[in-house]
Scaffold this motif. Structure first.
Motif, PDB file in Angstrom:
ATOM      1  N   LEU A 140      53.947  44.391  44.032  1.00  0.00           N
ATOM      2  CA  LEU A 140      54.861  44.744  42.956  1.00  0.00           C
ATOM      3  C   LEU A 140      54.577  46.127  42.391  1.00  0.00           C
ATOM      4  CD1 LEU A 140      54.893  41.322  41.052  1.00  0.00           C
ATOM      5  CD2 LEU A 140      56.529  42.159  42.738  1.00  0.00           C
ATOM      6  N   ALA A 141      53.543  46.778  42.882  1.00  0.00           N
ATOM      7  CA  ALA A 141      53.126  48.073  42.347  1.00  0.00           C
ATOM      8  C   ALA A 141      54.164  49.157  42.646  1.00  0.00           C
ATOM      9  CB  ALA A 141      51.773  48.467  42.927  1.00  0.00           C
ATOM     10  N   GLU A 142      54.234  50.148  41.739  1.00  0.00           N
ATOM     11  CA  GLU A 142      55.112  51.293  41.934  1.00  0.00           C
ATOM     12  C   GLU A 142      54.500  52.221  42.986  1.00  0.00           C
ATOM     13  OE1 GLU A 142      58.099  52.026  40.668  1.00  0.00           O
ATOM     14  OE2 GLU A 142      58.125  50.042  39.719  1.00  0.00           O
ATOM     15  N   VAL A 143      55.368  52.923  43.692  1.00  0.00           N
ATOM     16  CA  VAL A 143      54.914  53.884  44.681  1.00  0.00           C
ATOM     17  C   VAL A 143      54.576  55.194  43.981  1.00  0.00           C
ATOM     18  CG1 VAL A 143      55.516  55.141  46.775  1.00  0.00           C
ATOM     19  CG2 VAL A 143      56.360  52.814  46.424  1.00  0.00           C
ATOM     20  N   ALA A 144      53.410  55.757  44.293  1.00  0.00           N
ATOM     21  CA  ALA A 144      52.982  57.003  43.667  1.00  0.00           C
ATOM     22  C   ALA A 144      53.856  58.164  44.128  1.00  0.00           C
ATOM     23  CB  ALA A 144      51.525  57.279  44.016  1.00  0.00           C
ATOM     24  N   PRO A 145      53.947  59.236  43.320  1.00  0.00           N
ATOM     25  CA  PRO A 145      54.741  60.410  43.717  1.00  0.00           C
ATOM     26  C   PRO A 145      54.247  61.054  45.009  1.00  0.00           C
ATOM     27  CG  PRO A 145      54.248  60.487  41.378  1.00  0.00           C
ATOM     28  CD  PRO A 145      53.421  59.377  41.946  1.00  0.00           C
ATOM     29  N   GLU A 146      52.951  60.934  45.293  1.00  0.00           N
ATOM     30  CA  GLU A 146      52.378  61.448  46.528  1.00  0.00           C
ATOM     31  C   GLU A 146      51.663  60.304  47.234  1.00  0.00           C
ATOM     32  OE1 GLU A 146      49.980  64.897  46.001  1.00  0.00           O
ATOM     33  OE2 GLU A 146      51.472  65.968  44.808  1.00  0.00           O
ATOM     34  N   PHE A 147      52.045  60.041  48.478  1.00  0.00           N
ATOM     35  CA  PHE A 147      51.414  58.931  49.176  1.00  0.00           C
ATOM     36  C   PHE A 147      51.368  59.186  50.669  1.00  0.00           C
ATOM     37  CE2 PHE A 147      55.752  57.600  49.956  1.00  0.00           C
ATOM     38  CZ  PHE A 147      55.694  56.819  51.108  1.00  0.00           C
ATOM     39  N   SER A 148      50.593  58.356  51.340  1.00  0.00           N
ATOM     40  CA  SER A 148      50.457  58.445  52.797  1.00  0.00           C
ATOM     41  C   SER A 148      50.360  57.044  53.361  1.00  0.00           C
ATOM     42  CB  SER A 148      49.195  59.237  53.162  1.00  0.00           C
ATOM     43  OG  SER A 148      49.000  59.254  54.562  1.00  0.00           O
ATOM     44  N   VAL A 149      50.859  56.882  54.573  1.00  0.00           N
ATOM     45  CA  VAL A 149      50.673  55.635  55.307  1.00  0.00           C
ATOM     46  C   VAL A 149      49.735  55.929  56.467  1.00  0.00           C
ATOM     47  CG1 VAL A 149      51.733  53.785  56.639  1.00  0.00           C
ATOM     48  CG2 VAL A 149      52.944  54.755  54.672  1.00  0.00           C
ATOM     49  N   VAL A 150      48.585  55.266  56.479  1.00  0.00           N
ATOM     50  CA  VAL A 150      47.541  55.537  57.463  1.00  0.00           C
ATOM     51  C   VAL A 150      47.639  54.533  58.590  1.00  0.00           C
ATOM     52  CG1 VAL A 150      45.063  55.734  57.828  1.00  0.00           C
ATOM     53  CG2 VAL A 150      46.054  56.442  55.659  1.00  0.00           C
ATOM     54  N   ARG A 151      47.578  55.035  59.822  1.00  0.00           N
ATOM     55  CA  ARG A 151      47.741  54.170  60.973  1.00  0.00           C
ATOM     56  C   ARG A 151      46.448  53.906  61.744  1.00  0.00           C
ATOM     57  NH1 ARG A 151      50.145  55.127  65.068  1.00  0.00           N
ATOM     58  NH2 ARG A 151      50.553  52.923  65.383  1.00  0.00           N
ATOM     59  N   SER A 152      45.400  54.665  61.470  1.00  0.00           N
ATOM     60  CA  SER A 152      44.171  54.505  62.237  1.00  0.00           C
ATOM     61  C   SER A 152      42.978  54.971  61.416  1.00  0.00           C
ATOM     62  CB  SER A 152      44.235  55.305  63.540  1.00  0.00           C
ATOM     63  OG  SER A 152      44.198  56.696  63.247  1.00  0.00           O
ATOM     64  N   VAL A 168      46.641  61.005  45.549  1.00  0.00           N
ATOM     65  CA  VAL A 168      47.456  60.496  46.656  1.00  0.00           C
ATOM     66  C   VAL A 168      47.125  59.030  46.894  1.00  0.00           C
ATOM     67  CG1 VAL A 168      48.086  60.792  49.085  1.00  0.00           C
ATOM     68  CG2 VAL A 168      47.455  62.789  47.700  1.00  0.00           C
ATOM     69  N   ASP A 169      48.138  58.181  46.882  1.00  0.00           N
ATOM     70  CA  ASP A 169      47.940  56.762  47.177  1.00  0.00           C
ATOM     71  C   ASP A 169      48.022  56.537  48.679  1.00  0.00           C
ATOM     72  OD1 ASP A 169      47.627  56.190  44.549  1.00  0.00           O
ATOM     73  OD2 ASP A 169      49.445  54.972  44.328  1.00  0.00           O
ATOM     74  N   PHE A 170      47.151  55.663  49.183  1.00  0.00           N
ATOM     75  CA  PHE A 170      47.120  55.364  50.605  1.00  0.00           C
ATOM     76  C   PHE A 170      47.568  53.922  50.845  1.00  0.00           C
ATOM     77  CE2 PHE A 170      44.616  58.583  53.153  1.00  0.00           C
ATOM     78  CZ  PHE A 170      44.800  59.602  52.236  1.00  0.00           C
ATOM     79  N   TYR A 171      48.471  53.770  51.811  1.00  0.00           N
ATOM     80  CA  TYR A 171      48.885  52.457  52.276  1.00  0.00           C
ATOM     81  C   TYR A 171      48.599  52.395  53.776  1.00  0.00           C
ATOM     82  CZ  TYR A 171      51.282  53.067  47.865  1.00  0.00           C
ATOM     83  OH  TYR A 171      51.546  53.344  46.546  1.00  0.00           O
ATOM     84  N   LEU A 249      60.076  52.778  51.216  1.00  0.00           N
ATOM     85  CA  LEU A 249      59.220  53.549  50.327  1.00  0.00           C
ATOM     86  C   LEU A 249      59.743  54.964  50.093  1.00  0.00           C
ATOM     87  CD1 LEU A 249      55.583  52.616  51.416  1.00  0.00           C
ATOM     88  CD2 LEU A 249      57.001  51.615  49.634  1.00  0.00           C
ATOM     89  N   ILE A 250      60.111  55.653  51.164  1.00  0.00           N
ATOM     90  CA  ILE A 250      60.471  57.063  51.046  1.00  0.00           C
ATOM     91  C   ILE A 250      61.776  57.270  50.283  1.00  0.00           C
ATOM     92  CG2 ILE A 250      61.222  59.075  52.401  1.00  0.00           C
ATOM     93  CD1 ILE A 250      59.068  58.611  54.337  1.00  0.00           C
ATOM     94  N   LYS A 251      62.683  56.312  50.346  1.00  0.00           N
ATOM     95  CA  LYS A 251      63.968  56.516  49.676  1.00  0.00           C
ATOM     96  C   LYS A 251      63.915  56.241  48.177  1.00  0.00           C
ATOM     97  CE  LYS A 251      65.936  51.883  50.534  1.00  0.00           C
ATOM     98  NZ  LYS A 251      66.971  51.160  51.306  1.00  0.00           N
ATOM     99  N   ARG A 252      62.770  55.747  47.687  1.00  0.00           N
ATOM    100  CA  ARG A 252      62.652  55.481  46.249  1.00  0.00           C
ATOM    101  C   ARG A 252      62.610  56.799  45.470  1.00  0.00           C
ATOM    102  NH1 ARG A 252      60.598  50.115  45.023  1.00  0.00           N
ATOM    103  NH2 ARG A 252      60.460  48.929  46.967  1.00  0.00           N
ATOM    104  N   SER A 253      63.182  56.803  44.281  1.00  0.00           N
ATOM    105  CA  SER A 253      63.240  58.017  43.468  1.00  0.00           C
ATOM    106  C   SER A 253      61.848  58.371  42.935  1.00  0.00           C
ATOM    107  CB  SER A 253      64.203  57.811  42.290  1.00  0.00           C
ATOM    108  OG  SER A 253      63.747  56.755  41.451  1.00  0.00           O
ATOM    109  N   GLY A 254      61.658  59.672  42.680  1.00  0.00           N
ATOM    110  CA  GLY A 254      60.402  60.121  42.096  1.00  0.00           C
ATOM    111  C   GLY A 254      59.349  60.516  43.105  1.00  0.00           C
ATOM    112  N   LEU A 255      59.624  60.343  44.393  1.00  0.00           N
ATOM    113  CA  LEU A 255      58.636  60.711  45.415  1.00  0.00           C
ATOM    114  C   LEU A 255      58.627  62.222  45.604  1.00  0.00           C
ATOM    115  CD1 LEU A 255      56.601  59.841  47.557  1.00  0.00           C
ATOM    116  CD2 LEU A 255      58.494  59.575  49.151  1.00  0.00           C
ATOM    117  N   ASP A 256      57.437  62.813  45.629  1.00  0.00           N
ATOM    118  CA  ASP A 256      57.307  64.259  45.740  1.00  0.00           C
ATOM    119  C   ASP A 256      56.848  64.695  47.125  1.00  0.00           C
ATOM    120  OD1 ASP A 256      57.071  67.005  44.646  1.00  0.00           O
ATOM    121  OD2 ASP A 256      54.950  66.692  45.052  1.00  0.00           O
ATOM    122  N   THR A 257      55.734  64.104  47.620  1.00  0.00           N
ATOM    123  CA  THR A 257      55.142  64.560  48.881  1.00  0.00           C
ATOM    124  C   THR A 257      54.656  63.374  49.703  1.00  0.00           C
ATOM    125  OG1 THR A 257      54.387  66.602  47.810  1.00  0.00           O
ATOM    126  CG2 THR A 257      53.401  66.045  49.932  1.00  0.00           C
TER     127      THR A 257
END
Length: 472
Positions: A140-152, A168-171, A249-257
């Protein structure tokens, strides 16, 4: 046999799997220019085009270059050994003679692989989104303005400093491997969005199946495309599940980088496409070293952080105006540093590659013949059993951080040579193998950095090690 012997004597019959082929002929400035021209002429529709080009068509170009260097007229194929399908495509490209049995097997198997691939895609298209829905708890957490999705883990290692900064938030892409206590990408979305994935992901998967088939066919021909499609068929549904949730995630408003560790693979091109669609700034902090040649879809990132200054200069010229390439020594230090205490350089560590076991063993034998104590840090995909012949003469080490720090680091054409620069180590590229030599000199610009020493023979290696040991 007499006819074969005649062609062998004339130098016109080539076995592409033979160890004594002059593979160095495949890697030159002219070859890189040929690859760049081929990449620029590709029309494509799928996010997989760079991988189709690099993993399959590039190999075709390599083998075709080998045929031309040997003035080949006929090709001998070991049908069930090596990349024989690529050799057939290369032979057809060059208009060379291939046996009728080889051609028959090539076309029959290539065609059958389309059907096998389709069944693999159908099965995984319905299983994987269901797996994400049932096994990943909704967040339920909000997505941070700067985030990354890590695959490895490798990608996380290079971007850890961003996480440590707290900005930067990491998922995590943990669909195929459960990672406890991490923020899973597949936990996002409303209840209705997550349920809708059971319908949308299969649609995306079938879309990708036909696009990959089309792109593969254009580059490799009908039958050759079947081999490429089979390789990707086991990976398409995963990429499409990733695509569905990343889009949320990316289409949510407020995302910067958006930060990514991918460079040019299917996930990178997907990230590039979505960031452009939603006008989100994308920054690439690559977890691997850069290639010297163009790829059809280019590299990801409005800003791309290079691993060395030499790589920055090369990529800036190669992709002029496409994006900003940056080399920042402080960022590179943060990317590669293992944060070990700086100490005098002591000890020799050899880092074998996951492929080319015979080359690894040859180098190791040469090193032991020089009388040095050698520690070996295996690649995660390597097997200790490959080194049983030298098991009593070497020491295997498991900790990468200490292995790459304050050591003389020996490798063939590996990222560890760059990492050693930033960990108070002395990197030496051992280029006794023609393919390694060609790759370092023409295909991997980061490894041309002046801080990486290069040796081309056992005698040269002995001389360099003696000087280093004497000055230690």
């Amino acid at each position: 046999m007499k006819e074969a012997a005649k062609y062998m004597r004339s130098g016109r019959l080539v076995d592409p799997d033979a160890k004594n082929n002059d593979l160095e002929a495949s890697y030159s400035k002219d070859f890189v220019e040929e690859v760049d021209k081929a990449a620029g002429g590709v029309s494509w529709s799928s996010d997989y085009i760079n991988e189709i080009f690099m993993h399959f068509y590039l190999r075709v170009l390599e083998i075709a270059s080998l045929f031309k260097a040997n003035n080949s007229e006929r090709v001998v194929l070991k049908r069930y050994k090596g990349e024989w399908s690529s050799a057939v495509v290369a032979a057809k490209k060059e208009g060379l003679y291939v046996g009728l049995l080889d051609l028959a097997c090539f076309y029959i198997l290539g065609t059958l692989l389309y059907a096998v691939s389709f069944f693999a895609v159908v099965l995984s298209a319905f299983v994987l989104p269901g797996l994400a829905l049932l096994t990943r708890k909704r967040r339920l957490a909000e997505v941070a303005p700067e985030f990354s999705v890590v695959r490895s883990p490798a990608a996380f290692d290079k971007m850890r400093f961003l996480s440590d900064s707290g900005k930067v938030d990491f998922y995590y892409d943990d669909l195929l491997q459960k990672q406890p206590a991490v923020a899973s990408l597949y936990g996002f979305g409303t209840v209705s969005e997550r349920i809708l994935s059971l319908l949308i992901v299969p649609i995306l998967t079938f879309r990708d199946y036909f696009r990959v088939a089309n792109d593969s066919r254009k580059l490799l021909g009908w039958a050759g495309g079947g081999f490429a499609l089979y390789y990707f068929s086991k990976r398409i549904a995963h990429k499409c599940t990733f695509e569905y949730y990343l889009d949320l995630l990316i289409k949510r408003s407020g995302l910067d980088t958006y930060y990514t560790g991918n460079k040019e693979d299917r996930f990178a091109i997907l990230e590039k496409r979505l960031c452009r669609k939603y006008e989100v700034r994308c920054v690439c902090v690559p977890h691997g070293i850069e290639y010297a040649f163009k790829t059809p879809a280019g590299l990801v990132g409005d800003v791309f952080y290079c691993t060395t200054e030499h790589a920055r200069q090369h990529l800036s010229n190669l992709y002029a105006g496409a994006q900003v390439f940056v080399y920042d020594k402080d960022v590179a230090q943060q990317m590669f540093s293992r944060h070990q205490v700086v100490a005098p350089v002591k000890g020799i560590v050899f880092f074998p590659e996951s492929r080319g076991a015979d080359v690894n063993l040859s180098i190791l034998g040469d090193l032991l013949g020089l009388g040095y104590d050698i520690a070996v840090k295996l690649h995660p995909k390597d097997d200790v059993a490959n080194y049983k012949h030298y098991a009593e003469q070497i020491t295997f080490v498991s900790d990468f951080d200490s292995s790459i720090s304050n050591k003389i680091c020996l490798a063939r054409k590996s990222t560890v040579l760059v990492e050693a620069i930033y960990n108070n180590s002395t990197p030496i590229a051992i280029l006794t193998d023609p393919r390694d030599r060609g790759y370092v000199e023409h295909m991997l610009p980061s490894l041309s950095d002046d801080q990486i020493m290069r040796v081309y023979s056992v005698e040269e290696l002995a001389s360099v090690l003696a000087k280093l040991q004497a000055s230690a």
